[in-house]
Design a protein around this motif. Structure first.
Motif, PDB file in Angstrom:
ATOM      1  N   ILE A  19       7.814   4.672  -1.682  1.00  9.61           N
ATOM      2  CA  ILE A  19       9.144   4.456  -0.738  1.00  9.61           C
ATOM      3  C   ILE A  19       9.471   3.131  -0.258  1.00  9.61           C
ATOM      4  CG2 ILE A  19      10.578   5.350   0.508  1.00  9.61           C
ATOM      5  CD1 ILE A  19       8.978   7.573   0.614  1.00  9.61           C
ATOM      6  N   ASN A  20       8.149   2.726   0.599  1.00  9.43           N
ATOM      7  CA  ASN A  20       8.925   1.667   1.040  1.00  9.43           C
ATOM      8  C   ASN A  20       8.379   0.216   0.344  1.00  9.43           C
ATOM      9  OD1 ASN A  20       9.331   2.515   3.971  1.00  9.43           O
ATOM     10  ND2 ASN A  20       7.902   3.572   3.848  1.00  9.43           N
ATOM     11  N   LEU A  21       7.411   0.428  -0.452  1.00  7.54           N
ATOM     12  CA  LEU A  21       7.352  -0.803  -1.153  1.00  7.54           C
ATOM     13  C   LEU A  21       8.562  -0.762  -1.830  1.00  7.54           C
ATOM     14  CD1 LEU A  21       5.847  -3.131  -2.594  1.00  7.54           C
ATOM     15  CD2 LEU A  21       3.769  -1.691  -3.833  1.00  7.54           C
ATOM     16  N   ALA A  22       8.696  -0.300  -2.581  1.00 12.61           N
ATOM     17  CA  ALA A  22      10.409  -0.346  -3.979  1.00 12.61           C
ATOM     18  C   ALA A  22      11.278  -0.328  -3.072  1.00 12.61           C
ATOM     19  CB  ALA A  22       9.955   1.274  -4.419  1.00 12.61           C
ATOM     20  N   ALA A  23      11.132  -0.117  -2.383  1.00 16.88           N
ATOM     21  CA  ALA A  23      12.815  -0.521  -1.768  1.00 16.88           C
ATOM     22  C   ALA A  23      12.827  -1.894  -0.627  1.00 16.88           C
ATOM     23  CB  ALA A  23      12.566  -0.111  -0.187  1.00 16.88           C
ATOM     24  N   SER A 235       6.939  -2.032  13.416  1.00 19.95           N
ATOM     25  CA  SER A 235       5.730  -2.526  12.720  1.00 19.95           C
ATOM     26  C   SER A 235       6.151  -2.835  11.250  1.00 19.95           C
ATOM     27  CB  SER A 235       4.606  -2.476  13.375  1.00 19.95           C
ATOM     28  OG  SER A 235       4.818  -0.676  13.286  1.00 19.95           O
ATOM     29  N   GLY A 236       6.374  -0.540  11.373  1.00 20.06           N
ATOM     30  CA  GLY A 236       6.008  -0.560   9.331  1.00 20.06           C
ATOM     31  C   GLY A 236       7.056  -1.105   8.307  1.00 20.06           C
ATOM     32  N   SER A 237       7.855  -1.434   8.509  1.00 17.32           N
ATOM     33  CA  SER A 237       8.893  -2.255   7.890  1.00 17.32           C
ATOM     34  C   SER A 237       8.311  -3.308   7.976  1.00 17.32           C
ATOM     35  CB  SER A 237      10.553  -2.984   9.456  1.00 17.32           C
ATOM     36  OG  SER A 237      11.577  -3.784   8.284  1.00 17.32           O
ATOM     37  N   ALA A 238       8.183  -4.713   9.056  1.00 13.47           N
ATOM     38  CA  ALA A 238       7.742  -5.672   8.729  1.00 13.47           C
ATOM     39  C   ALA A 238       5.933  -5.637   7.811  1.00 13.47           C
ATOM     40  CB  ALA A 238       6.748  -6.380  10.600  1.00 13.47           C
ATOM     41  N   GLU A 239       5.402  -4.760   7.749  1.00 13.54           N
ATOM     42  CA  GLU A 239       4.582  -4.538   7.145  1.00 13.54           C
ATOM     43  C   GLU A 239       4.995  -4.128   6.058  1.00 13.54           C
ATOM     44  OE1 GLU A 239       1.400  -2.641  11.095  1.00 13.54           O
ATOM     45  OE2 GLU A 239       2.647  -1.770   9.678  1.00 13.54           O
ATOM     46  N   TYR A 240       4.997  -3.355   5.871  1.00 14.96           N
ATOM     47  CA  TYR A 240       5.900  -3.368   3.707  1.00 14.96           C
ATOM     48  C   TYR A 240       6.188  -4.375   3.595  1.00 14.96           C
ATOM     49  CZ  TYR A 240       3.585   1.285   3.195  1.00 14.96           C
ATOM     50  OH  TYR A 240       3.124   2.335   3.180  1.00 14.96           O
ATOM     51  N   GLU A 241       7.164  -5.213   3.936  1.00 14.34           N
ATOM     52  CA  GLU A 241       8.284  -6.415   3.603  1.00 14.34           C
ATOM     53  C   GLU A 241       6.449  -7.636   3.150  1.00 14.34           C
ATOM     54  OE1 GLU A 241      10.710  -9.118   2.721  1.00 14.34           O
ATOM     55  OE2 GLU A 241      10.928  -6.995   3.157  1.00 14.34           O
ATOM     56  N   GLN A 242       6.201  -7.498   4.285  1.00 16.40           N
ATOM     57  CA  GLN A 242       4.907  -8.447   3.822  1.00 16.40           C
ATOM     58  C   GLN A 242       4.648  -7.325   2.275  1.00 16.40           C
ATOM     59  OE1 GLN A 242       4.087 -11.437   5.546  1.00 16.40           O
ATOM     60  NE2 GLN A 242       2.736 -11.598   3.824  1.00 16.40           N
ATOM     61  N   LEU A 243       3.547  -6.888   2.648  1.00 18.44           N
ATOM     62  CA  LEU A 243       3.087  -5.890   1.422  1.00 18.44           C
ATOM     63  C   LEU A 243       4.121  -6.231  -0.026  1.00 18.44           C
ATOM     64  CD1 LEU A 243       0.703  -4.498   0.170  1.00 18.44           C
ATOM     65  CD2 LEU A 243       2.227  -2.598   0.254  1.00 18.44           C
TER      66      LEU A 243
END
Length: 263
Positions: A19-23, A235-243
């Motif tokens: 979900i979050n990688l796609a977004a 933190s989740g937002s920042a981490e998935y953006e970094q991923l």
């Protein structure tokens, strides 16, 4: 470019990652298609109401003459589309058994539409059955999320063996893009030890990004939002953006190497 997210173990953050990688990729101006192949439909329900869905992944497999564009739905995230899952997907494995081309159906269906997207991300079920095999045959890359727990690597050998079997014949282009440590708890020595062990086993295949355990990440699907909409400063937002940044960089690097080798 098609990326499958796979791990036959449940509860490792596979759907959260899809979900979050796609977004995140859509947020980076990549035309992104998310395909939900998990009969539990958690990825789908993060973006759509059940009554909105007339057809989905089951029909993608079983109705070869149907235009796949008919079952692509737009989400509220700009640039992000989805092929949803419904409960009928639970019947798909039984239907595929015995078909001579059972492992190639998804690849064949996606060939008609893949050029319309920069990135296709597939959320696979927590099994190593025919649906997951179809995903691996169709994909260029696979990402393996692994929870930072005591039994983190349990069953991983089976998945890696399946990937190698797919590489040996039906899809020699398939590559392990990376292993992602999820549900990481920085407060515990166990998480730190498991993270270190995963990096020792997989070397540079382990992503630098680590996804920490987060209440916000768990709450976001209930609000039918990605972490970027639900808690953009978390933190989740920042981490998935970094991923997403790391994933796109690895894909670009491998594509560049491929062109260089071809030349």
């Amino acid at each position: 470019m098609i990326i499958a997210i796979a791990n036959q173990k449940g509860g490792v953050g596979k759907t959260t990652t899809a979900i979050n990688l796609a977004a995140a990729c859509a947020g980076r101006k990549k035309r992104t298609l998310l395909i939900d192949l998990d009969p539990q439909s958690n990825t789908t329900l993060s973006f759509l109401q059940p009554e909105e869905i007339n057809a989905g992944a089951y029909e993608l497999f079983t109705e070869p003459d149907r235009d796949a564009r008919e079952i692509i739905y737009q989400t509220d995230v700009p640039g992000l589309s989805i092929i949803p899952a419904r409960i009928n997907l639970a019947k798909l494995e039984a239907k595929l058994i015995g078909d001579f081309d059972s492992a190639y159906k998804l690849r064949d269906r996606l060939q008609r539409i893949v050029s319309e997207f920069d990135l296709v991300i597939i959320d696979t079920p927590p099994t190593l059955g025919l649906i997951t095999v179809n995903s691996l045959v169709a994909a260029h890359y696979v990402i393996v999320p692994i929870q930072s727990s005591y039994f983190a690597l349990e069953g991983t050998d089976d998945l890696l063996e399946t990937i190698e079997k797919v590489r040996s014949r039906p899809n020699p282009e398939l590559e392990l893009l990376g292993v992602l440590v999820t549900l990481f708890d920085r407060r515990t020595a166990l998480s730190r030890d498991v993270d270190a062990h995963i990096r020792q086993v997989f070397g540079n295949k382990a992503f630098n990004t680590v996804i920490t355990r987060s209440v916000r990440l768990e709450e976001a699907p209930a609000h039918k939002k990605s972490i970027f909409e639900f808690a953009p400063k978390s933190s989740g937002s920042a981490e998935y953006e970094q991923l997403a940044k790391e994933v796109l960089k690895r894909v670009q690097k491998r594509a560049s190497n491929g062109r260089a080798n071809a030349a």
